[in-house]
Design an enzyme around this catalytic site. Structure first.
Site, PDB file in Angstrom:
ATOM      1  N   LYS A 271       7.378  10.251 -19.080  1.00  9.02           N
ATOM      2  CA  LYS A 271       7.217  10.134 -17.630  1.00  9.02           C
ATOM      3  C   LYS A 271       8.493   9.583 -16.993  1.00  9.02           C
ATOM      4  CE  LYS A 271       4.693   7.327 -14.184  1.00  9.02           C
ATOM      5  NZ  LYS A 271       3.527   6.461 -13.913  1.00  9.02           N
ATOM      6  N   LYS A 283       1.506   1.200  -2.645  1.00  6.93           N
ATOM      7  CA  LYS A 283       1.224  -0.025  -3.401  1.00  6.93           C
ATOM      8  C   LYS A 283       1.448  -1.249  -2.531  1.00  6.93           C
ATOM      9  CE  LYS A 283       2.796   1.559  -7.981  1.00  6.93           C
ATOM     10  NZ  LYS A 283       1.551   1.376  -8.739  1.00  6.93           N
ATOM     11  N   ASP A 294       9.511   2.786 -13.830  1.00 10.67           N
ATOM     12  CA  ASP A 294       8.470   3.782 -14.104  1.00 10.67           C
ATOM     13  C   ASP A 294       9.025   5.066 -14.748  1.00 10.67           C
ATOM     14  OD1 ASP A 294       5.747   4.166 -14.071  1.00 10.67           O
ATOM     15  OD2 ASP A 294       5.668   5.011 -12.052  1.00 10.67           O
ATOM     16  N   ASP A 353      -0.966   7.506  -5.937  1.00 10.46           N
ATOM     17  CA  ASP A 353      -0.363   6.540  -6.859  1.00 10.46           C
ATOM     18  C   ASP A 353      -0.655   6.882  -8.324  1.00 10.46           C
ATOM     19  OD1 ASP A 353       1.098   4.380  -7.655  1.00 10.46           O
ATOM     20  OD2 ASP A 353      -0.405   2.870  -7.102  1.00 10.46           O
ATOM     21  N   GLU A 355       0.412   9.332  -9.936  1.00 12.19           N
ATOM     22  CA  GLU A 355       1.363  10.447  -9.920  1.00 12.19           C
ATOM     23  C   GLU A 355       1.883  10.812 -11.305  1.00 12.19           C
ATOM     24  OE1 GLU A 355       2.160   7.364  -9.515  1.00 12.19           O
ATOM     25  OE2 GLU A 355       3.829   7.254 -10.943  1.00 12.19           O
ATOM     26  N   ARG A 357       0.402  11.212 -14.229  1.00  8.04           N
ATOM     27  CA  ARG A 357      -0.360  12.275 -14.886  1.00  8.04           C
ATOM     28  C   ARG A 357      -0.114  13.625 -14.205  1.00  8.04           C
ATOM     29  NH1 ARG A 357      -5.724   8.912 -13.842  1.00  8.04           N
ATOM     30  NH2 ARG A 357      -4.118   7.295 -13.994  1.00  8.04           N
TER      31      ARG A 357
END
Ligand code: BES
Ligand code: MN
Ligand code: ZN
Length: 515
Positions: A271, A283, A294, A353, A355, A357
């Protein structure tokens, strides 16, 4: 790092000697070449100031000419000592050593049952991990008075001497330390990229780093899709998430064929959200700045692929990393939107949020085109991973016991604690949507780490697959005794170890079996 294996007959000269001490009923024994420090240890032992209990750390200046400082580190009882604890205790010692104004140190290699190769590798990686710093953005003071003075000495440890390695084990130590040195730049790149701010570590930055690697590492090839190509390939998930961002997305493909192409590769997926604001489902601002990390799944895949190719492992592996920011704007994807992934499945977006997946759906769809023998994905996917295991371990979800066992074995070798969670039918049901094929959020269902994985499973099946949710282990919010706060190198060494378990299986063989 320069490594030296101390020759027993030579006198030992060092700025700091690390002495691991077991908790036992006898004072610690030392190799002959450090006999001069034995009296100090015996005295401390007699006075019960030194016990060897886990976490104990004692730094002592000496008046000796050859050994300037002693650093005693407690390991606890030999019987209960795990490799992970040993590696972290050594790391804690290296971290303390690194805070002193010295450029070298030595360490008495503890006599443990761990095989010499594994011990050398643990030691080497512990040192690199502990001595890592992130000073890129600190402006050096260059005022007039200072520039005239001598430059401050660089207080970085650049050489480590290992003391007490038996002659018959020296070759193995040397070989493993060479491997560590090949791995080390990729471990620190991993942490650098995670610590870098999202205004610099963009999808395009990751893509250009990957391209650089392809230039400098033989047999590593890299292909990058830009926004248009992402759209053209039907990667509706990645394209959809990227809509709100001004920074353009990238889909990075890394290939390393260490064997003939007729053998099925492993596919690693990571990811790559370079900043996760949550998008329209924004968020809370409190810890939002941390969401620059992330992208560490993608970074781990790029760095592990680089390491695998540098080590010239006789394996076939492919790395796939969808990279984009997740930010709100007038063009951003919205709750309620329906996106179509590369494999044709539709995804109902209930929360922008969730996102990770959504972008992984395309990478996992794409993985099928390689007919891989296994898929392993790494993603900072859910906050729920932190609820389950905190920063102490990595939840794993898999649709295949053999792949899960393989990844678990790799984890044992790298001292990464992985913990498998179940993928029961109910979780797969939970991600079904009323109006699309799947939905990206299952509010109120619970088991967030597993529902996240169940969403991914929809796209990867029937391929054998394991998913690692590294949300808690890729990033530390407070320092550990063996490493500083921020990005860890989670996943890089692990994927290299997974690759070592690759087996040559012809693509044709399984096609025939299916018929
Ligand atoms: N990147 C986050 C997961 C995350 C959260 C990692 C906190 C580390 C610390 C991910 O994209 C996310 O926001 N997940 C949501 C999913 C939910 C909306 C279904 C989460 O975990 O809250
Ligand atoms: Mn998110
Ligand atoms: Zn995210």
């Amino acid at each position: 790092m320069q490594w030296f294996l101390h020759a027993p007959k030579q006198p030992l000269t060092t700025s700091l000697l690390i002495v691991p001490v077991f908790q036992s009923d006898r004072a610690p024994k030392l190799p002959k070449e450090c006999a001069t420090v034995a009296p100090v240890l015996e005295m401390l032992w007699r006075r019960k100031e030194l016990s060897g209990k886990q976490g104990e750390m004692m730094l002592l200046p000496t008046s000796l000419e050859h050994i300037h400082r002693l650093l005693l580190v407690g390991l606890g009882a030999l019987k209960t000592l795990t490799d992970r604890d040993l590696q972290n205790a050594l790391g804690a010692a290296f971290k303390t050593a690194g805070s002193k104004p010295i450029n070298d140190c030595a360490v008495v290699v503890p006599s443990v049952r761990t095989n010499p190769g594994a011990l050398a590798s643990m030691l080497g990686i512990a040192a690199h991990r502990a001595l890592y710093h992130f000073k890129k953005y600190k402006t050096e003071k260059k005022d007039a008075t200072q520039s005239k003075q001598k430059k401050e000495p660089d207080h970085v440890i650049t050489s480590i001497t290992l003391v007490g390695v038996e002659a018959r084990k020296q070759k193995i130590f040397q070989r493993e330390l060479e491997t560590v040195e090949i791995l080390a730049p990729f471990l620190s790149a991993q942490r650098d990229w995670g610590n870098m701010p999202a205004n610099e570590c963009t999808p395009e930055f990751l893509a250009s780093r990957a391209m650089d690697r392809a230039k400098s590492i033989k047999n590593l090839s890299v292909t990058v899709f830009d926004k248009e190509q992402i759209k053209k390939h039907g990667m509706g998930g990645l394209y959809g998430v990227s809509r709100g961002a001004t920074e353009h997305p990238r889909f990075i493909i890394l290939e390393y064929w260490g064997r003939a192409k007729q053998y099925k590769p492993f596919v690693f997926v990571g990811k790559g959200i370079t900043f996760d604001s949550g998008g329209i489902s924004i968020k809370p601002s409190e810890k939002m700045h941390e969401m620059k990390f992330d992208m560490l799944g993608a970074a781990a895949v790029i760095n592990a692929m680089s390491a695998i190719a540098s080590l010239k492992l006789p394996v076939n592996v492919v790395g796939l990393t969808p990279c984009t920011e997740n930010v709100p704007s007038g063009e951003a994807y919205k709750p309620g939107d329906i996106l179509r992934a590369m494999n044709g499945s539709t995804m109902e977006i209930l929360n922008t949020d969730a996102e990770g997946r959504v972008i992984l759906s395309d990478a996992l769809s794409f993985a099928h085109s390689y007919a891989p023998s296994a898929v392993v994905d790494l993603a900072t996917l859910t906050g729920a991973a932190l609820v389950v295991l905190g920063h102490e371990g990595t939840p794993m979800v898999s649709n295949n016991d053999a792949v899960a066992a393989m990844v678990e074995k790799a984890g044992q070798r790298t001292n990464d604690r992985l913990w498998r969670l179940p993928l029961w039918q109910e979780f797969k049901e939970a991600v079904k949507s009323e109006i699309a094929d799947v939905r990206n959020s299952t509010d109120g269902f619970g088991g967030g780490t597993i529902t996240g994985a169940a969403f991914l499973e929809h796209f990867v099946r029937p391929l054998p697959w394991a998913h690692l949710d590294i949300a808690g282990t890729a990033w530390y919010t407070s320092p550990k005794p063996w490493m500083i706060t921020g990005a860890t190198d989670m996943g890089v060494q692990l994927l290299v170890e997974v690759a070592k378990q690759w087996k040559a299986v012809k693509k044709q063989e399984t096609v025939n079996k299916k018929q």
